[in-house]
Design a protein around this motif. Structure first.
Motif, PDB file in Angstrom:
ATOM      1  N   GLU A  74      -5.410 -37.453  35.501  1.00 56.27           N
ATOM      2  CA  GLU A  74      -6.215 -36.121  35.309  1.00 56.27           C
ATOM      3  C   GLU A  74      -6.056 -35.671  33.870  1.00 56.27           C
ATOM      4  O   GLU A  74      -4.734 -35.421  33.420  1.00 56.27           O
ATOM      5  N   LEU A  75      -7.111 -35.387  33.042  1.00 55.45           N
ATOM      6  CA  LEU A  75      -6.979 -35.016  31.832  1.00 55.45           C
ATOM      7  C   LEU A  75      -6.279 -33.356  31.709  1.00 55.45           C
ATOM      8  O   LEU A  75      -5.670 -32.787  30.933  1.00 55.45           O
ATOM      9  N   ILE A  76      -7.286 -32.472  32.467  1.00 57.52           N
ATOM     10  CA  ILE A  76      -7.095 -31.111  32.282  1.00 57.52           C
ATOM     11  C   ILE A  76      -6.889 -30.802  33.727  1.00 57.52           C
ATOM     12  O   ILE A  76      -7.831 -31.101  34.666  1.00 57.52           O
ATOM     13  N   PRO A  77      -5.590 -30.154  34.136  1.00 59.09           N
ATOM     14  CA  PRO A  77      -5.366 -29.758  35.727  1.00 59.09           C
ATOM     15  C   PRO A  77      -6.350 -28.393  35.981  1.00 59.09           C
ATOM     16  O   PRO A  77      -6.915 -27.706  35.015  1.00 59.09           O
ATOM     17  N   GLN A  78      -6.489 -28.052  37.060  1.00 60.54           N
ATOM     18  CA  GLN A  78      -7.182 -27.233  37.611  1.00 60.54           C
ATOM     19  C   GLN A  78      -6.889 -25.540  37.182  1.00 60.54           C
ATOM     20  O   GLN A  78      -7.803 -24.886  37.081  1.00 60.54           O
ATOM     21  N   GLY A  80      -6.365 -25.272  34.062  1.00 57.27           N
ATOM     22  CA  GLY A  80      -6.784 -25.395  32.763  1.00 57.27           C
ATOM     23  C   GLY A  80      -5.789 -25.532  31.569  1.00 57.27           C
ATOM     24  O   GLY A  80      -4.830 -25.438  31.747  1.00 57.27           O
ATOM     25  N   LEU A  81      -6.467 -25.961  30.418  1.00 53.61           N
ATOM     26  CA  LEU A  81      -5.775 -26.143  29.111  1.00 53.61           C
ATOM     27  C   LEU A  81      -6.415 -25.406  28.037  1.00 53.61           C
ATOM     28  O   LEU A  81      -7.764 -25.635  28.104  1.00 53.61           O
ATOM     29  N   THR A  82      -5.759 -25.039  27.029  1.00 51.51           N
ATOM     30  CA  THR A  82      -6.516 -24.724  25.759  1.00 51.51           C
ATOM     31  C   THR A  82      -6.919 -26.165  25.325  1.00 51.51           C
ATOM     32  O   THR A  82      -6.320 -27.193  25.427  1.00 51.51           O
ATOM     33  N   VAL A  83      -7.703 -26.057  24.144  1.00 52.22           N
ATOM     34  CA  VAL A  83      -8.051 -27.338  23.428  1.00 52.22           C
ATOM     35  C   VAL A  83      -6.899 -28.024  22.651  1.00 52.22           C
ATOM     36  O   VAL A  83      -6.486 -29.110  22.671  1.00 52.22           O
ATOM     37  N   ALA A  88      -2.789 -32.088  22.571  1.00 53.87           N
ATOM     38  CA  ALA A  88      -1.397 -32.515  22.557  1.00 53.87           C
ATOM     39  C   ALA A  88      -0.874 -33.370  23.722  1.00 53.87           C
ATOM     40  O   ALA A  88      -0.337 -34.322  23.502  1.00 53.87           O
ATOM     41  N   ARG A  89      -1.757 -33.189  24.970  1.00 48.74           N
ATOM     42  CA  ARG A  89      -1.497 -34.001  25.950  1.00 48.74           C
ATOM     43  C   ARG A  89      -2.078 -35.260  25.765  1.00 48.74           C
ATOM     44  O   ARG A  89      -1.429 -36.345  26.160  1.00 48.74           O
ATOM     45  N   ALA A  94      -1.938 -41.193  24.797  1.00 46.92           N
ATOM     46  CA  ALA A  94      -2.549 -42.388  24.086  1.00 46.92           C
ATOM     47  C   ALA A  94      -1.655 -43.696  23.565  1.00 46.92           C
ATOM     48  O   ALA A  94      -2.247 -44.659  23.232  1.00 46.92           O
ATOM     49  N   ARG A  95      -0.385 -43.385  23.503  1.00 46.90           N
ATOM     50  CA  ARG A  95       0.464 -44.363  22.924  1.00 46.90           C
ATOM     51  C   ARG A  95       0.472 -45.646  23.894  1.00 46.90           C
ATOM     52  O   ARG A  95       0.665 -45.195  25.084  1.00 46.90           O
TER      53      ARG A  95
END
Length: 207
Positions: A74-78, A80-83, A88-89, A94-95
């Motif tokens: 999951e990239l963005i949880p329910q 929410g996250l800022t850009v 940063a996540r 990505a490594r």
């Protein structure tokens, strides 16, 4: 953020449709979902402005729930996250040595979108000043400010590629409720034109 001009909803919808057609061939074309968010913003708020965002503006845009194009992570949880938080996540996952494996392995479709957009032309984003109806927005903790409607992958890709410099200005269409605009620190320069962000006519699948 600098306000350029008020715009009718028909113009907003036409701009979106030309850049993000519903029938564009793409392995993850979610243009129909984005159009639904934009229509919900019109129903909920009712007014639109064409604006220019600087990097600080864009980094504080709140992104709604996003599962990473059906991948394992999951990239963005329910909530929410800022850009800025989402970028940063992404950097952390990505490594190749990241816990659970690199994002390109766990979420290949999403990763391909991000990679492909790193050098894509700056194109308009679609935002609202308040969370709109829909499951993607139901759990948002931050419900007012700059809320994403369309452009999640583009915003993240541009930031991670280092393209959002101090002088960069990104065009956006912002839905708001007349009389409830958040004007703190906003410059009003109605009618001023600019030449940035004109690549939307070339069109990309919903990113």
């Amino acid at each position: 953020m600098r306000v350029i001009a008020a715009v009718p909803f028909a113009s907003v919808l036409d701009t979106f449709a030309r850049a993000h057609p519903l029938d564009r061939a793409h392995e993850a074309n979610t243009n129909d979902e984005a159009e639904e968010h934009i229509r919900n913003a019109e129903l909920s708020l009712g007014s639109w402005r064409r604006v220019l965002l600087d990097r600080d503006d864009l980094l504080r845009v709140v992104l709604p729930w996003h599962l990473g194009e059906g991948g394992e992570r999951e990239l963005i949880p329910q909530s929410g996250l800022t850009v800025a938080e989402a970028a940063a996540r992404l950097d952390a996952v990505a490594r190749p040595d990241a816990a659970g494996g690199a994002y390109a392995r766990t979420n290949p479709v999403c990763a391909r979108k991000l990679d492909g957009l790193a050098t894509a032309p700056f194109t308009p984003l679609f935002l609202s000043t308040r969370a709109v109806p829909g499951i993607d927005y139901a759990g948002l903790v931050v419900r007012e400010g700059l809320i994403h409607l369309d452009g999640l992958h583009r915003a993240l890709a541009w930031e991670r590629a280092g393209r959002l410099t101090a002088g960069t200005r990104i065009e956006a269409f912002l839905a708001y409720e007349e009389g409830r605009e958040h004007e703190e620190g906003r410059e009003h320069e109605e009618g001023q034109e600019h030449s940035e962000g004109r690549g939307y006519e070339e069109g990309l699948a919903h990113q």
